[in-house]
Design a protein around this motif. Structure first.
Motif, short mmCIF file in Angstrom:
data_model
loop_
_atom_site.label_atom_id
_atom_site.label_comp_id
_atom_site.label_asym_id
_atom_site.label_seq_id
_atom_site.Cartn_x
_atom_site.Cartn_y
_atom_site.Cartn_z
N ARG A 1 0.83 -1.22 0.00
CA ARG A 1 0.00 0.00 0.00
C ARG A 1 0.86 1.26 0.00
NH1 ARG A 1 -2.82 -3.42 3.56
NH2 ARG A 1 -2.02 -2.38 5.44
N GLU A 2 2.00 1.21 0.68
CA GLU A 2 2.89 2.37 0.76
C GLU A 2 3.49 2.73 -0.59
OE1 GLU A 2 5.50 5.14 3.10
OE2 GLU A 2 3.68 4.06 3.62
N THR A 3 3.83 1.71 -1.38
CA THR A 3 4.59 1.93 -2.61
C THR A 3 3.77 1.80 -3.89
OG1 THR A 3 5.20 -0.40 -2.79
CG2 THR A 3 6.67 1.03 -1.50
N GLY A 4 2.63 1.10 -3.81
CA GLY A 4 1.89 0.81 -5.04
C GLY A 4 2.53 -0.31 -5.84
N CYS A 5 3.43 -1.07 -5.21
CA CYS A 5 4.07 -2.20 -5.89
C CYS A 5 3.11 -3.37 -5.97
CB CYS A 5 5.35 -2.60 -5.16
SG CYS A 5 5.07 -3.46 -3.59
N VAL A 6 3.55 -4.44 -6.62
CA VAL A 6 2.78 -5.68 -6.65
C VAL A 6 3.62 -6.80 -6.04
CG1 VAL A 6 1.31 -5.10 -8.61
CG2 VAL A 6 3.55 -6.13 -9.01
N TYR A 7 2.92 -7.86 -5.66
CA TYR A 7 3.55 -9.02 -5.01
C TYR A 7 3.03 -10.26 -5.72
CZ TYR A 7 4.64 -12.33 -1.20
OH TYR A 7 5.11 -13.38 -0.44
N GLY A 8 3.87 -11.26 -5.84
CA GLY A 8 3.42 -12.50 -6.45
C GLY A 8 4.56 -13.48 -6.64
N LYS A 9 4.24 -14.61 -7.24
CA LYS A 9 5.24 -15.64 -7.52
C LYS A 9 5.89 -15.31 -8.87
CE LYS A 9 3.25 -19.30 -4.71
NZ LYS A 9 2.71 -20.68 -4.65
N PHE A 10 6.83 -14.39 -8.81
CA PHE A 10 7.45 -13.87 -10.01
C PHE A 10 8.82 -14.46 -10.32
CE2 PHE A 10 5.11 -9.91 -8.48
CZ PHE A 10 4.02 -10.11 -9.32
N PHE A 11 9.52 -14.95 -9.30
CA PHE A 11 10.94 -15.28 -9.46
C PHE A 11 11.17 -16.78 -9.29
CE2 PHE A 11 10.73 -11.03 -7.29
CZ PHE A 11 10.91 -10.28 -8.45
N GLY A 12 11.10 -17.50 -10.40
CA GLY A 12 11.30 -18.94 -10.34
C GLY A 12 10.32 -19.64 -9.43
N GLY A 13 9.08 -19.18 -9.42
CA GLY A 13 8.06 -19.77 -8.56
C GLY A 13 8.11 -19.27 -7.13
N LYS A 14 9.08 -18.39 -6.82
CA LYS A 14 9.18 -17.82 -5.48
C LYS A 14 8.58 -16.42 -5.47
CE LYS A 14 13.22 -20.43 -3.90
NZ LYS A 14 14.57 -20.32 -3.27
N THR A 15 8.10 -16.03 -4.30
CA THR A 15 7.40 -14.76 -4.19
C THR A 15 8.36 -13.59 -4.04
OG1 THR A 15 7.18 -15.12 -1.81
CG2 THR A 15 5.31 -15.76 -3.20
N GLY A 16 7.85 -12.42 -4.40
CA GLY A 16 8.63 -11.20 -4.25
C GLY A 16 7.84 -10.01 -4.71
N PHE A 17 8.49 -8.85 -4.66
CA PHE A 17 7.87 -7.57 -4.99
C PHE A 17 8.47 -6.99 -6.27
CE2 PHE A 17 8.13 -8.16 -0.42
CZ PHE A 17 6.84 -7.88 0.04
N ILE A 18 7.64 -6.27 -7.02
CA ILE A 18 8.11 -5.51 -8.17
C ILE A 18 7.48 -4.13 -8.08
CG2 ILE A 18 8.26 -5.33 -10.68
CD1 ILE A 18 7.96 -8.34 -10.83
#
Length: 225
Positions: free
Chosen positions: A61-78
């Motif tokens: 909410r602070e950054t407007g970023c997204v979260y998900g399983k983006f990196f080789g099936g592992k979660t993280g932020f972009i």
């Protein structure tokens, strides 16, 4: 490597996401490039102190970023800035309708995606149920959701907690899914296909090379796959 301060609050997590643009939650093949490796152990799974699990929603909410399983099936932020290029690269230039027209979208994926689009956003448990995945199909739903996140057609926009009779939250935060098109609107749709997928990939690799000079091209390319 870009300097990341110790992550001791959701604001510190938000700062790290904005600074890096891409930030996995857990350690992976590039050492030192994750929330886990910069968060003191006392903040993980503490009964009396919030930690990364609780900070995810506020940081989003602070950054407007997204979260998900983006990196080789592992979660993280972009970050909001970098997600259009990442989505363009992962989608290979296809919006979801085009992917369906080309016969590239499995049936189960189409059902989940269309269900989410029709509602705008849904908690993961509701998306699973409304898409027709009963209790016995949990693993199948998780596989579909992971595929759609990995190809950047759906993202986690927040986490929602259950509330007890006294008004206190409890349990694990439940992911709320939406599409990038719904989340960002014209800001996203005007940018996502403005470059070729290869141009987006090259731009991301250049950025990662700058913030991760110790990583070689092979490591960075693997990180993006």
């Amino acid at each position: 490597m870009i300097a990341i301060e110790d992550i001791t609050s959701y604001k510190k997590m938000a700062e790290a996401i904005q600074k890096c643009g891409f930030l996995p939650l857990f350690a992976h093949s590039i050492a030192g490039f994750s929330v886990e490796e910069h968060t003191p152990p006392r903040y993980w799974f503490s009964d009396d102190t919030d930690g990364p699990w609780e900070w995810k929603g506020p940081a989003i909410r602070e950054t407007g970023c997204v979260y998900g399983k983006f990196f080789g099936g592992k979660t993280g932020f972009i970050s909001r800035e970098w997600f259009p290029d990442f989505a363009n690269y992962r989608r290979d230039g296809y919006d979801y309708d085009a992917r369906c027209d080309e016969g590239l979208a499995p049936y189960g994926d189409r059902v989940v995606y269309d269900t989410l689009v029709s509602h705008g956003s849904l908690l993961s448990k509701d998306l699973k149920w409304f898409s027709g995945f009963g209790r016995s199909k949990r693993q199948k739903f998780e596989a579909v959701a992971a595929r759609l996140q990995g190809s950047c057609y759906i993202v986690v926009e927040d986490f929602q907690y259950e509330i007890d009779r006294t008004g206190k939250t409890y349990g694990w935060g439940v992911a709320r899914y939406t599409t990038p098109e719904k989340l960002y609107g014209k800001e996203f749709t005007d940018k996502v296909y403005s470059r070729t997928p290869e141009q987006s990939k090259a731009r991301i690799l250049e950025h990662l090379s700058e913030i991760l000079p110790e990583a070689d091209h092979r490591q960075l390319a693997k990180f993006l796959r």
